[in-house]
Design a protein around this motif. Structure first.
Motif, PDB file in Angstrom:
ATOM      1  N   LEU A 268       5.714  -6.190   9.762  1.00 13.66           N
ATOM      2  CA  LEU A 268       4.122  -6.031   9.124  1.00 13.66           C
ATOM      3  C   LEU A 268       3.978  -5.266   8.063  1.00 13.66           C
ATOM      4  O   LEU A 268       3.366  -5.448   7.165  1.00 13.66           O
ATOM      5  CB  LEU A 268       3.010  -5.834  10.432  1.00 13.66           C
ATOM      6  N   ASP A 269       4.584  -3.968   8.292  1.00 10.32           N
ATOM      7  CA  ASP A 269       4.477  -3.249   7.303  1.00 10.32           C
ATOM      8  C   ASP A 269       5.113  -3.639   5.949  1.00 10.32           C
ATOM      9  O   ASP A 269       4.568  -3.306   4.938  1.00 10.32           O
ATOM     10  CB  ASP A 269       5.169  -1.881   7.620  1.00 10.32           C
ATOM     11  N   ILE A 270       6.089  -4.365   6.134  1.00  9.92           N
ATOM     12  CA  ILE A 270       6.716  -4.822   4.976  1.00  9.92           C
ATOM     13  C   ILE A 270       5.799  -5.940   4.159  1.00  9.92           C
ATOM     14  O   ILE A 270       5.528  -6.304   3.066  1.00  9.92           O
ATOM     15  CB  ILE A 270       8.253  -5.477   5.136  1.00  9.92           C
ATOM     16  N   LEU A 271       5.355  -6.933   5.185  1.00 10.38           N
ATOM     17  CA  LEU A 271       4.588  -7.836   4.576  1.00 10.38           C
ATOM     18  C   LEU A 271       3.301  -7.386   3.989  1.00 10.38           C
ATOM     19  O   LEU A 271       2.886  -7.645   2.957  1.00 10.38           O
ATOM     20  CB  LEU A 271       4.208  -8.689   5.922  1.00 10.38           C
ATOM     21  N   GLU A 272       2.744  -6.436   4.528  1.00 14.40           N
ATOM     22  CA  GLU A 272       1.510  -5.756   3.995  1.00 14.40           C
ATOM     23  C   GLU A 272       1.564  -4.848   3.038  1.00 14.40           C
ATOM     24  O   GLU A 272       0.712  -4.255   2.511  1.00 14.40           O
ATOM     25  CB  GLU A 272       0.629  -5.372   5.327  1.00 14.40           C
ATOM     26  N   GLN A 273       2.862  -4.505   2.660  1.00 13.06           N
ATOM     27  CA  GLN A 273       3.077  -3.638   1.586  1.00 13.06           C
ATOM     28  C   GLN A 273       2.308  -2.034   1.844  1.00 13.06           C
ATOM     29  O   GLN A 273       1.615  -1.585   1.230  1.00 13.06           O
ATOM     30  CB  GLN A 273       2.799  -4.090   0.108  1.00 13.06           C
ATOM     31  N   LEU A 274       2.711  -1.678   3.047  1.00 12.56           N
ATOM     32  CA  LEU A 274       2.044  -0.709   3.467  1.00 12.56           C
ATOM     33  C   LEU A 274       2.332   0.697   2.604  1.00 12.56           C
ATOM     34  O   LEU A 274       3.135   0.717   2.057  1.00 12.56           O
ATOM     35  CB  LEU A 274       2.600  -0.248   4.852  1.00 12.56           C
ATOM     36  N   GLY A 275       1.008   1.274   2.169  1.00  9.04           N
ATOM     37  CA  GLY A 275       1.117   2.423   1.159  1.00  9.04           C
ATOM     38  C   GLY A 275       0.846   1.978  -0.022  1.00  9.04           C
ATOM     39  O   GLY A 275       0.568   2.807  -0.777  1.00  9.04           O
ATOM     40  N   SER A 276       0.993   0.774  -0.492  1.00  8.97           N
ATOM     41  CA  SER A 276       0.773   0.347  -1.777  1.00  8.97           C
ATOM     42  C   SER A 276      -0.213  -0.919  -1.773  1.00  8.97           C
ATOM     43  O   SER A 276      -1.115  -0.606  -2.586  1.00  8.97           O
ATOM     44  CB  SER A 276       1.932  -0.273  -2.566  1.00  8.97           C
TER      45      SER A 276
END
Length: 492
Positions: A268-276
């Motif tokens: 999910l972090d990759i999908l949601e582009q966590l942090g950007s």
């Protein structure tokens, strides 16, 4: 080539030079490289192990300093951190089957000393440093050592169990986002899984991850707890996907609650582009059947417009996407501002305000929702409407910008066509469709005539209906403002 560890003594005299700090950091860096990169069957690794054992102090540490009367950050950097790394190298040496009989007692003493600070770093990075050190011990093979040497260092084993329990509580409380946005959620879950067994966290999803949507496959192996809502967040439609944003208004976003392990959360972090593109945040998720969970939610980092906000009545997002295919907003600015009057166009029947009967739409379903809106044109009164005693009715002046108050009803596309016919879809009446914009991704359409009509005074009954509509419902005007607004329209 042998690796010789060197000590730099801290002097208690102000007139003597202090330690060579760059050299000590360089020594630590070399220890890390040897731990992570040197082949365990190499002579270099064996020489390093012998040097480490010879280097150990009486207290069990592998400190660079002879005195601990230094600031806390110096003790971490030059006493504890080297001790942890040297212990990790000794662990790897034990697992390699090294015949050096001095490794075991040196490791026992080093682990005992490591317990004195519970592997914590210093300052605001103390917890992150602890997590990094715990992970370094795990990567070096401490769990394997403890499996066949459970009594190696009971104090160290007990400390790892306590740390795992503390981390598990932080995960349960969704307390894994540290100051300055340092998000350690995935790393902490992985550590707890290794030390204490599998663990998962509640995550609120509200868009393409929901059941039946395009990205649901990323979490299809996760446990689904069911429909949920989070308070204090607004849902926005961005086109291909939605977003939630914090809001001080009493708004709610609806979606689903799932339980994610570290692997799912990382996807999910990759999908949601966590942090950007998105940040992880904490929300209280309310289930339909009553329970409340602390849950993680991905909050959009960029700006949004109010027009993109999705009313709660049109949520969750998959429901909105279906409405975007089948519905439009009909924007009224004249007598249809009053819902009772407008419903004659939908349901048919007799309108008491003008004494006329209407056939209504083929589909007599009431609008799903209505909202107050503003229109970037001025209202004026023109033509002679037989429905209103041959007096003027409202039109929009689309030749210049202005401001009109409207009411948008969410109707089907078929209903919009029927409304247009009842309004008067003719060359002298409401022949022009005007796209006012979009709200929640759904087009907002009204009718007018692009050729200015002859200005004619409206009847008292018509003005009364408009005023009642302007003062009705959410975002309504006061009686005084409605009267002033209508007077300005009359004078145009």
């Amino acid at each position: 080539m042998s690796f010789i560890l060197t000590r730099d003594l801290i002097s208690n005299r102000h007139d003597e030079p202090g330690p060579d700090i760059p050299a000590m950091f360089e020594q630590t860096d070399r220890l890390i490289r040897l731990r992570d990169e040197a082949p365990i069957d190499s002579e270099e690794f064996a020489e390093t192990v012998r040097a480490i054992i010879d280097f150990q102090r009486e207290d069990g540490s592998f400190s660079y300093l002879s005195s601990y009367e230094v600031p806390s950050d110096a003790r971490v950097d030059f006493v504890y951190h080297p001790t942890y790394i040297c212990c990790q190298i000794l662990i790897k040496a034990m697992l390699s089957g090294s015949p050096n009989k001095n490794i075991l007692p040196a490791l026992q003493r080093g682990l005992e000393f490591s317990c004195s600070r519970r592997l914590m770093g210093h300052g605001i990075d103390g917890l992150r440093d602890q997590m990094r050190t715990v992970q370094d011990f795990i990567d070096s093979g401490i769990m394997t050592i403890l499996d066949y040497q459970p009594d190696l260092c009971p104090e160290f084993t007990a400390m790892l169990i306590e740390i795992a329990e503390e981390y598990a509580k932080m995960i349960e409380d969704c307390d894994t986002i540290l100051p300055f946005g340092n998000d350690v959620t995935v790393k902490m879950i992985r550590i707890v899984k290794t030390l204490n067994g599998p663990v998962s966290v509640p995550v609120f999803v509200y868009g393409t991850l929901m059941s039946g949507e395009a990205n649901h496959y990323l979490i299809e192996d996760c446990e689904h707890l069911g429909p949920a809502a989070i308070f204090g967040f607004a849902l926005h439609d961005l086109g291909a996907y939605p977003a939630v944003k914090y809001t001080e208004k009493p708004l709610t976003a609806t979606g689903e609650l799932i339980l994610c392990d570290a692997d799912a959360l990382e996807r999910l972090d990759i999908l949601e582009q966590l942090g950007s593109l998105y940040d992880r945040a904490v929300a209280n998720a309310f289930m339909d059947d009553g329970p409340v969970f602390k849950a993680y939610v991905y909050v959009y980092r960029n700006e949004v417009t109010d027009d993109s906000r999705v009313p709660e009545e049109l949520q969750p997002w998959p429901y909105l996407k279906e409405l975007q295919r089948t519905h439009v907003w009909y924007v009224a600015y004249g007598s249809n501002l009053l819902r009772e009057r407008f419903m004659c166009y939908i349901e048919g029947g007799f309108c008491e305000d003008n004494g006329r009967a209407y056939d209504g739409c083929r589909d007599k379903t009431a609008p799903l929702f209505d909202i107050s809106v503003t229109i970037p044109y001025n209202v004026y009164f023109g033509n002679k409407s037989a429905s209103w005693g041959n007096s003027g009715v409202a039109f929009l002046d689309t030749s210049r910008t202005g401001l009109a108050f409207g009411r948008a009803y969410l109707v089907t596309k078929e209903q919009l066509a029927d409304i247009h016919e009842q309004e008067g879809n003719g060359a002298n009446w409401y022949s022009s469709k005007q796209l006012i914009g979009k709200h929640a991704g759904i087009p907002m359409i009204t009718f007018t005539n692009t050729r200015e009509r002859e200005h004619v005074m409206p009847s008292k009954a018509y003005l009364d209906v408009m005023q009642r509509g302007l003062t009705e419902g959410a975002g309504a005007l006061t009686d005084e403002l409605a009267e002033e607004y209508l007077q300005q329209a009359i004078e145009r």
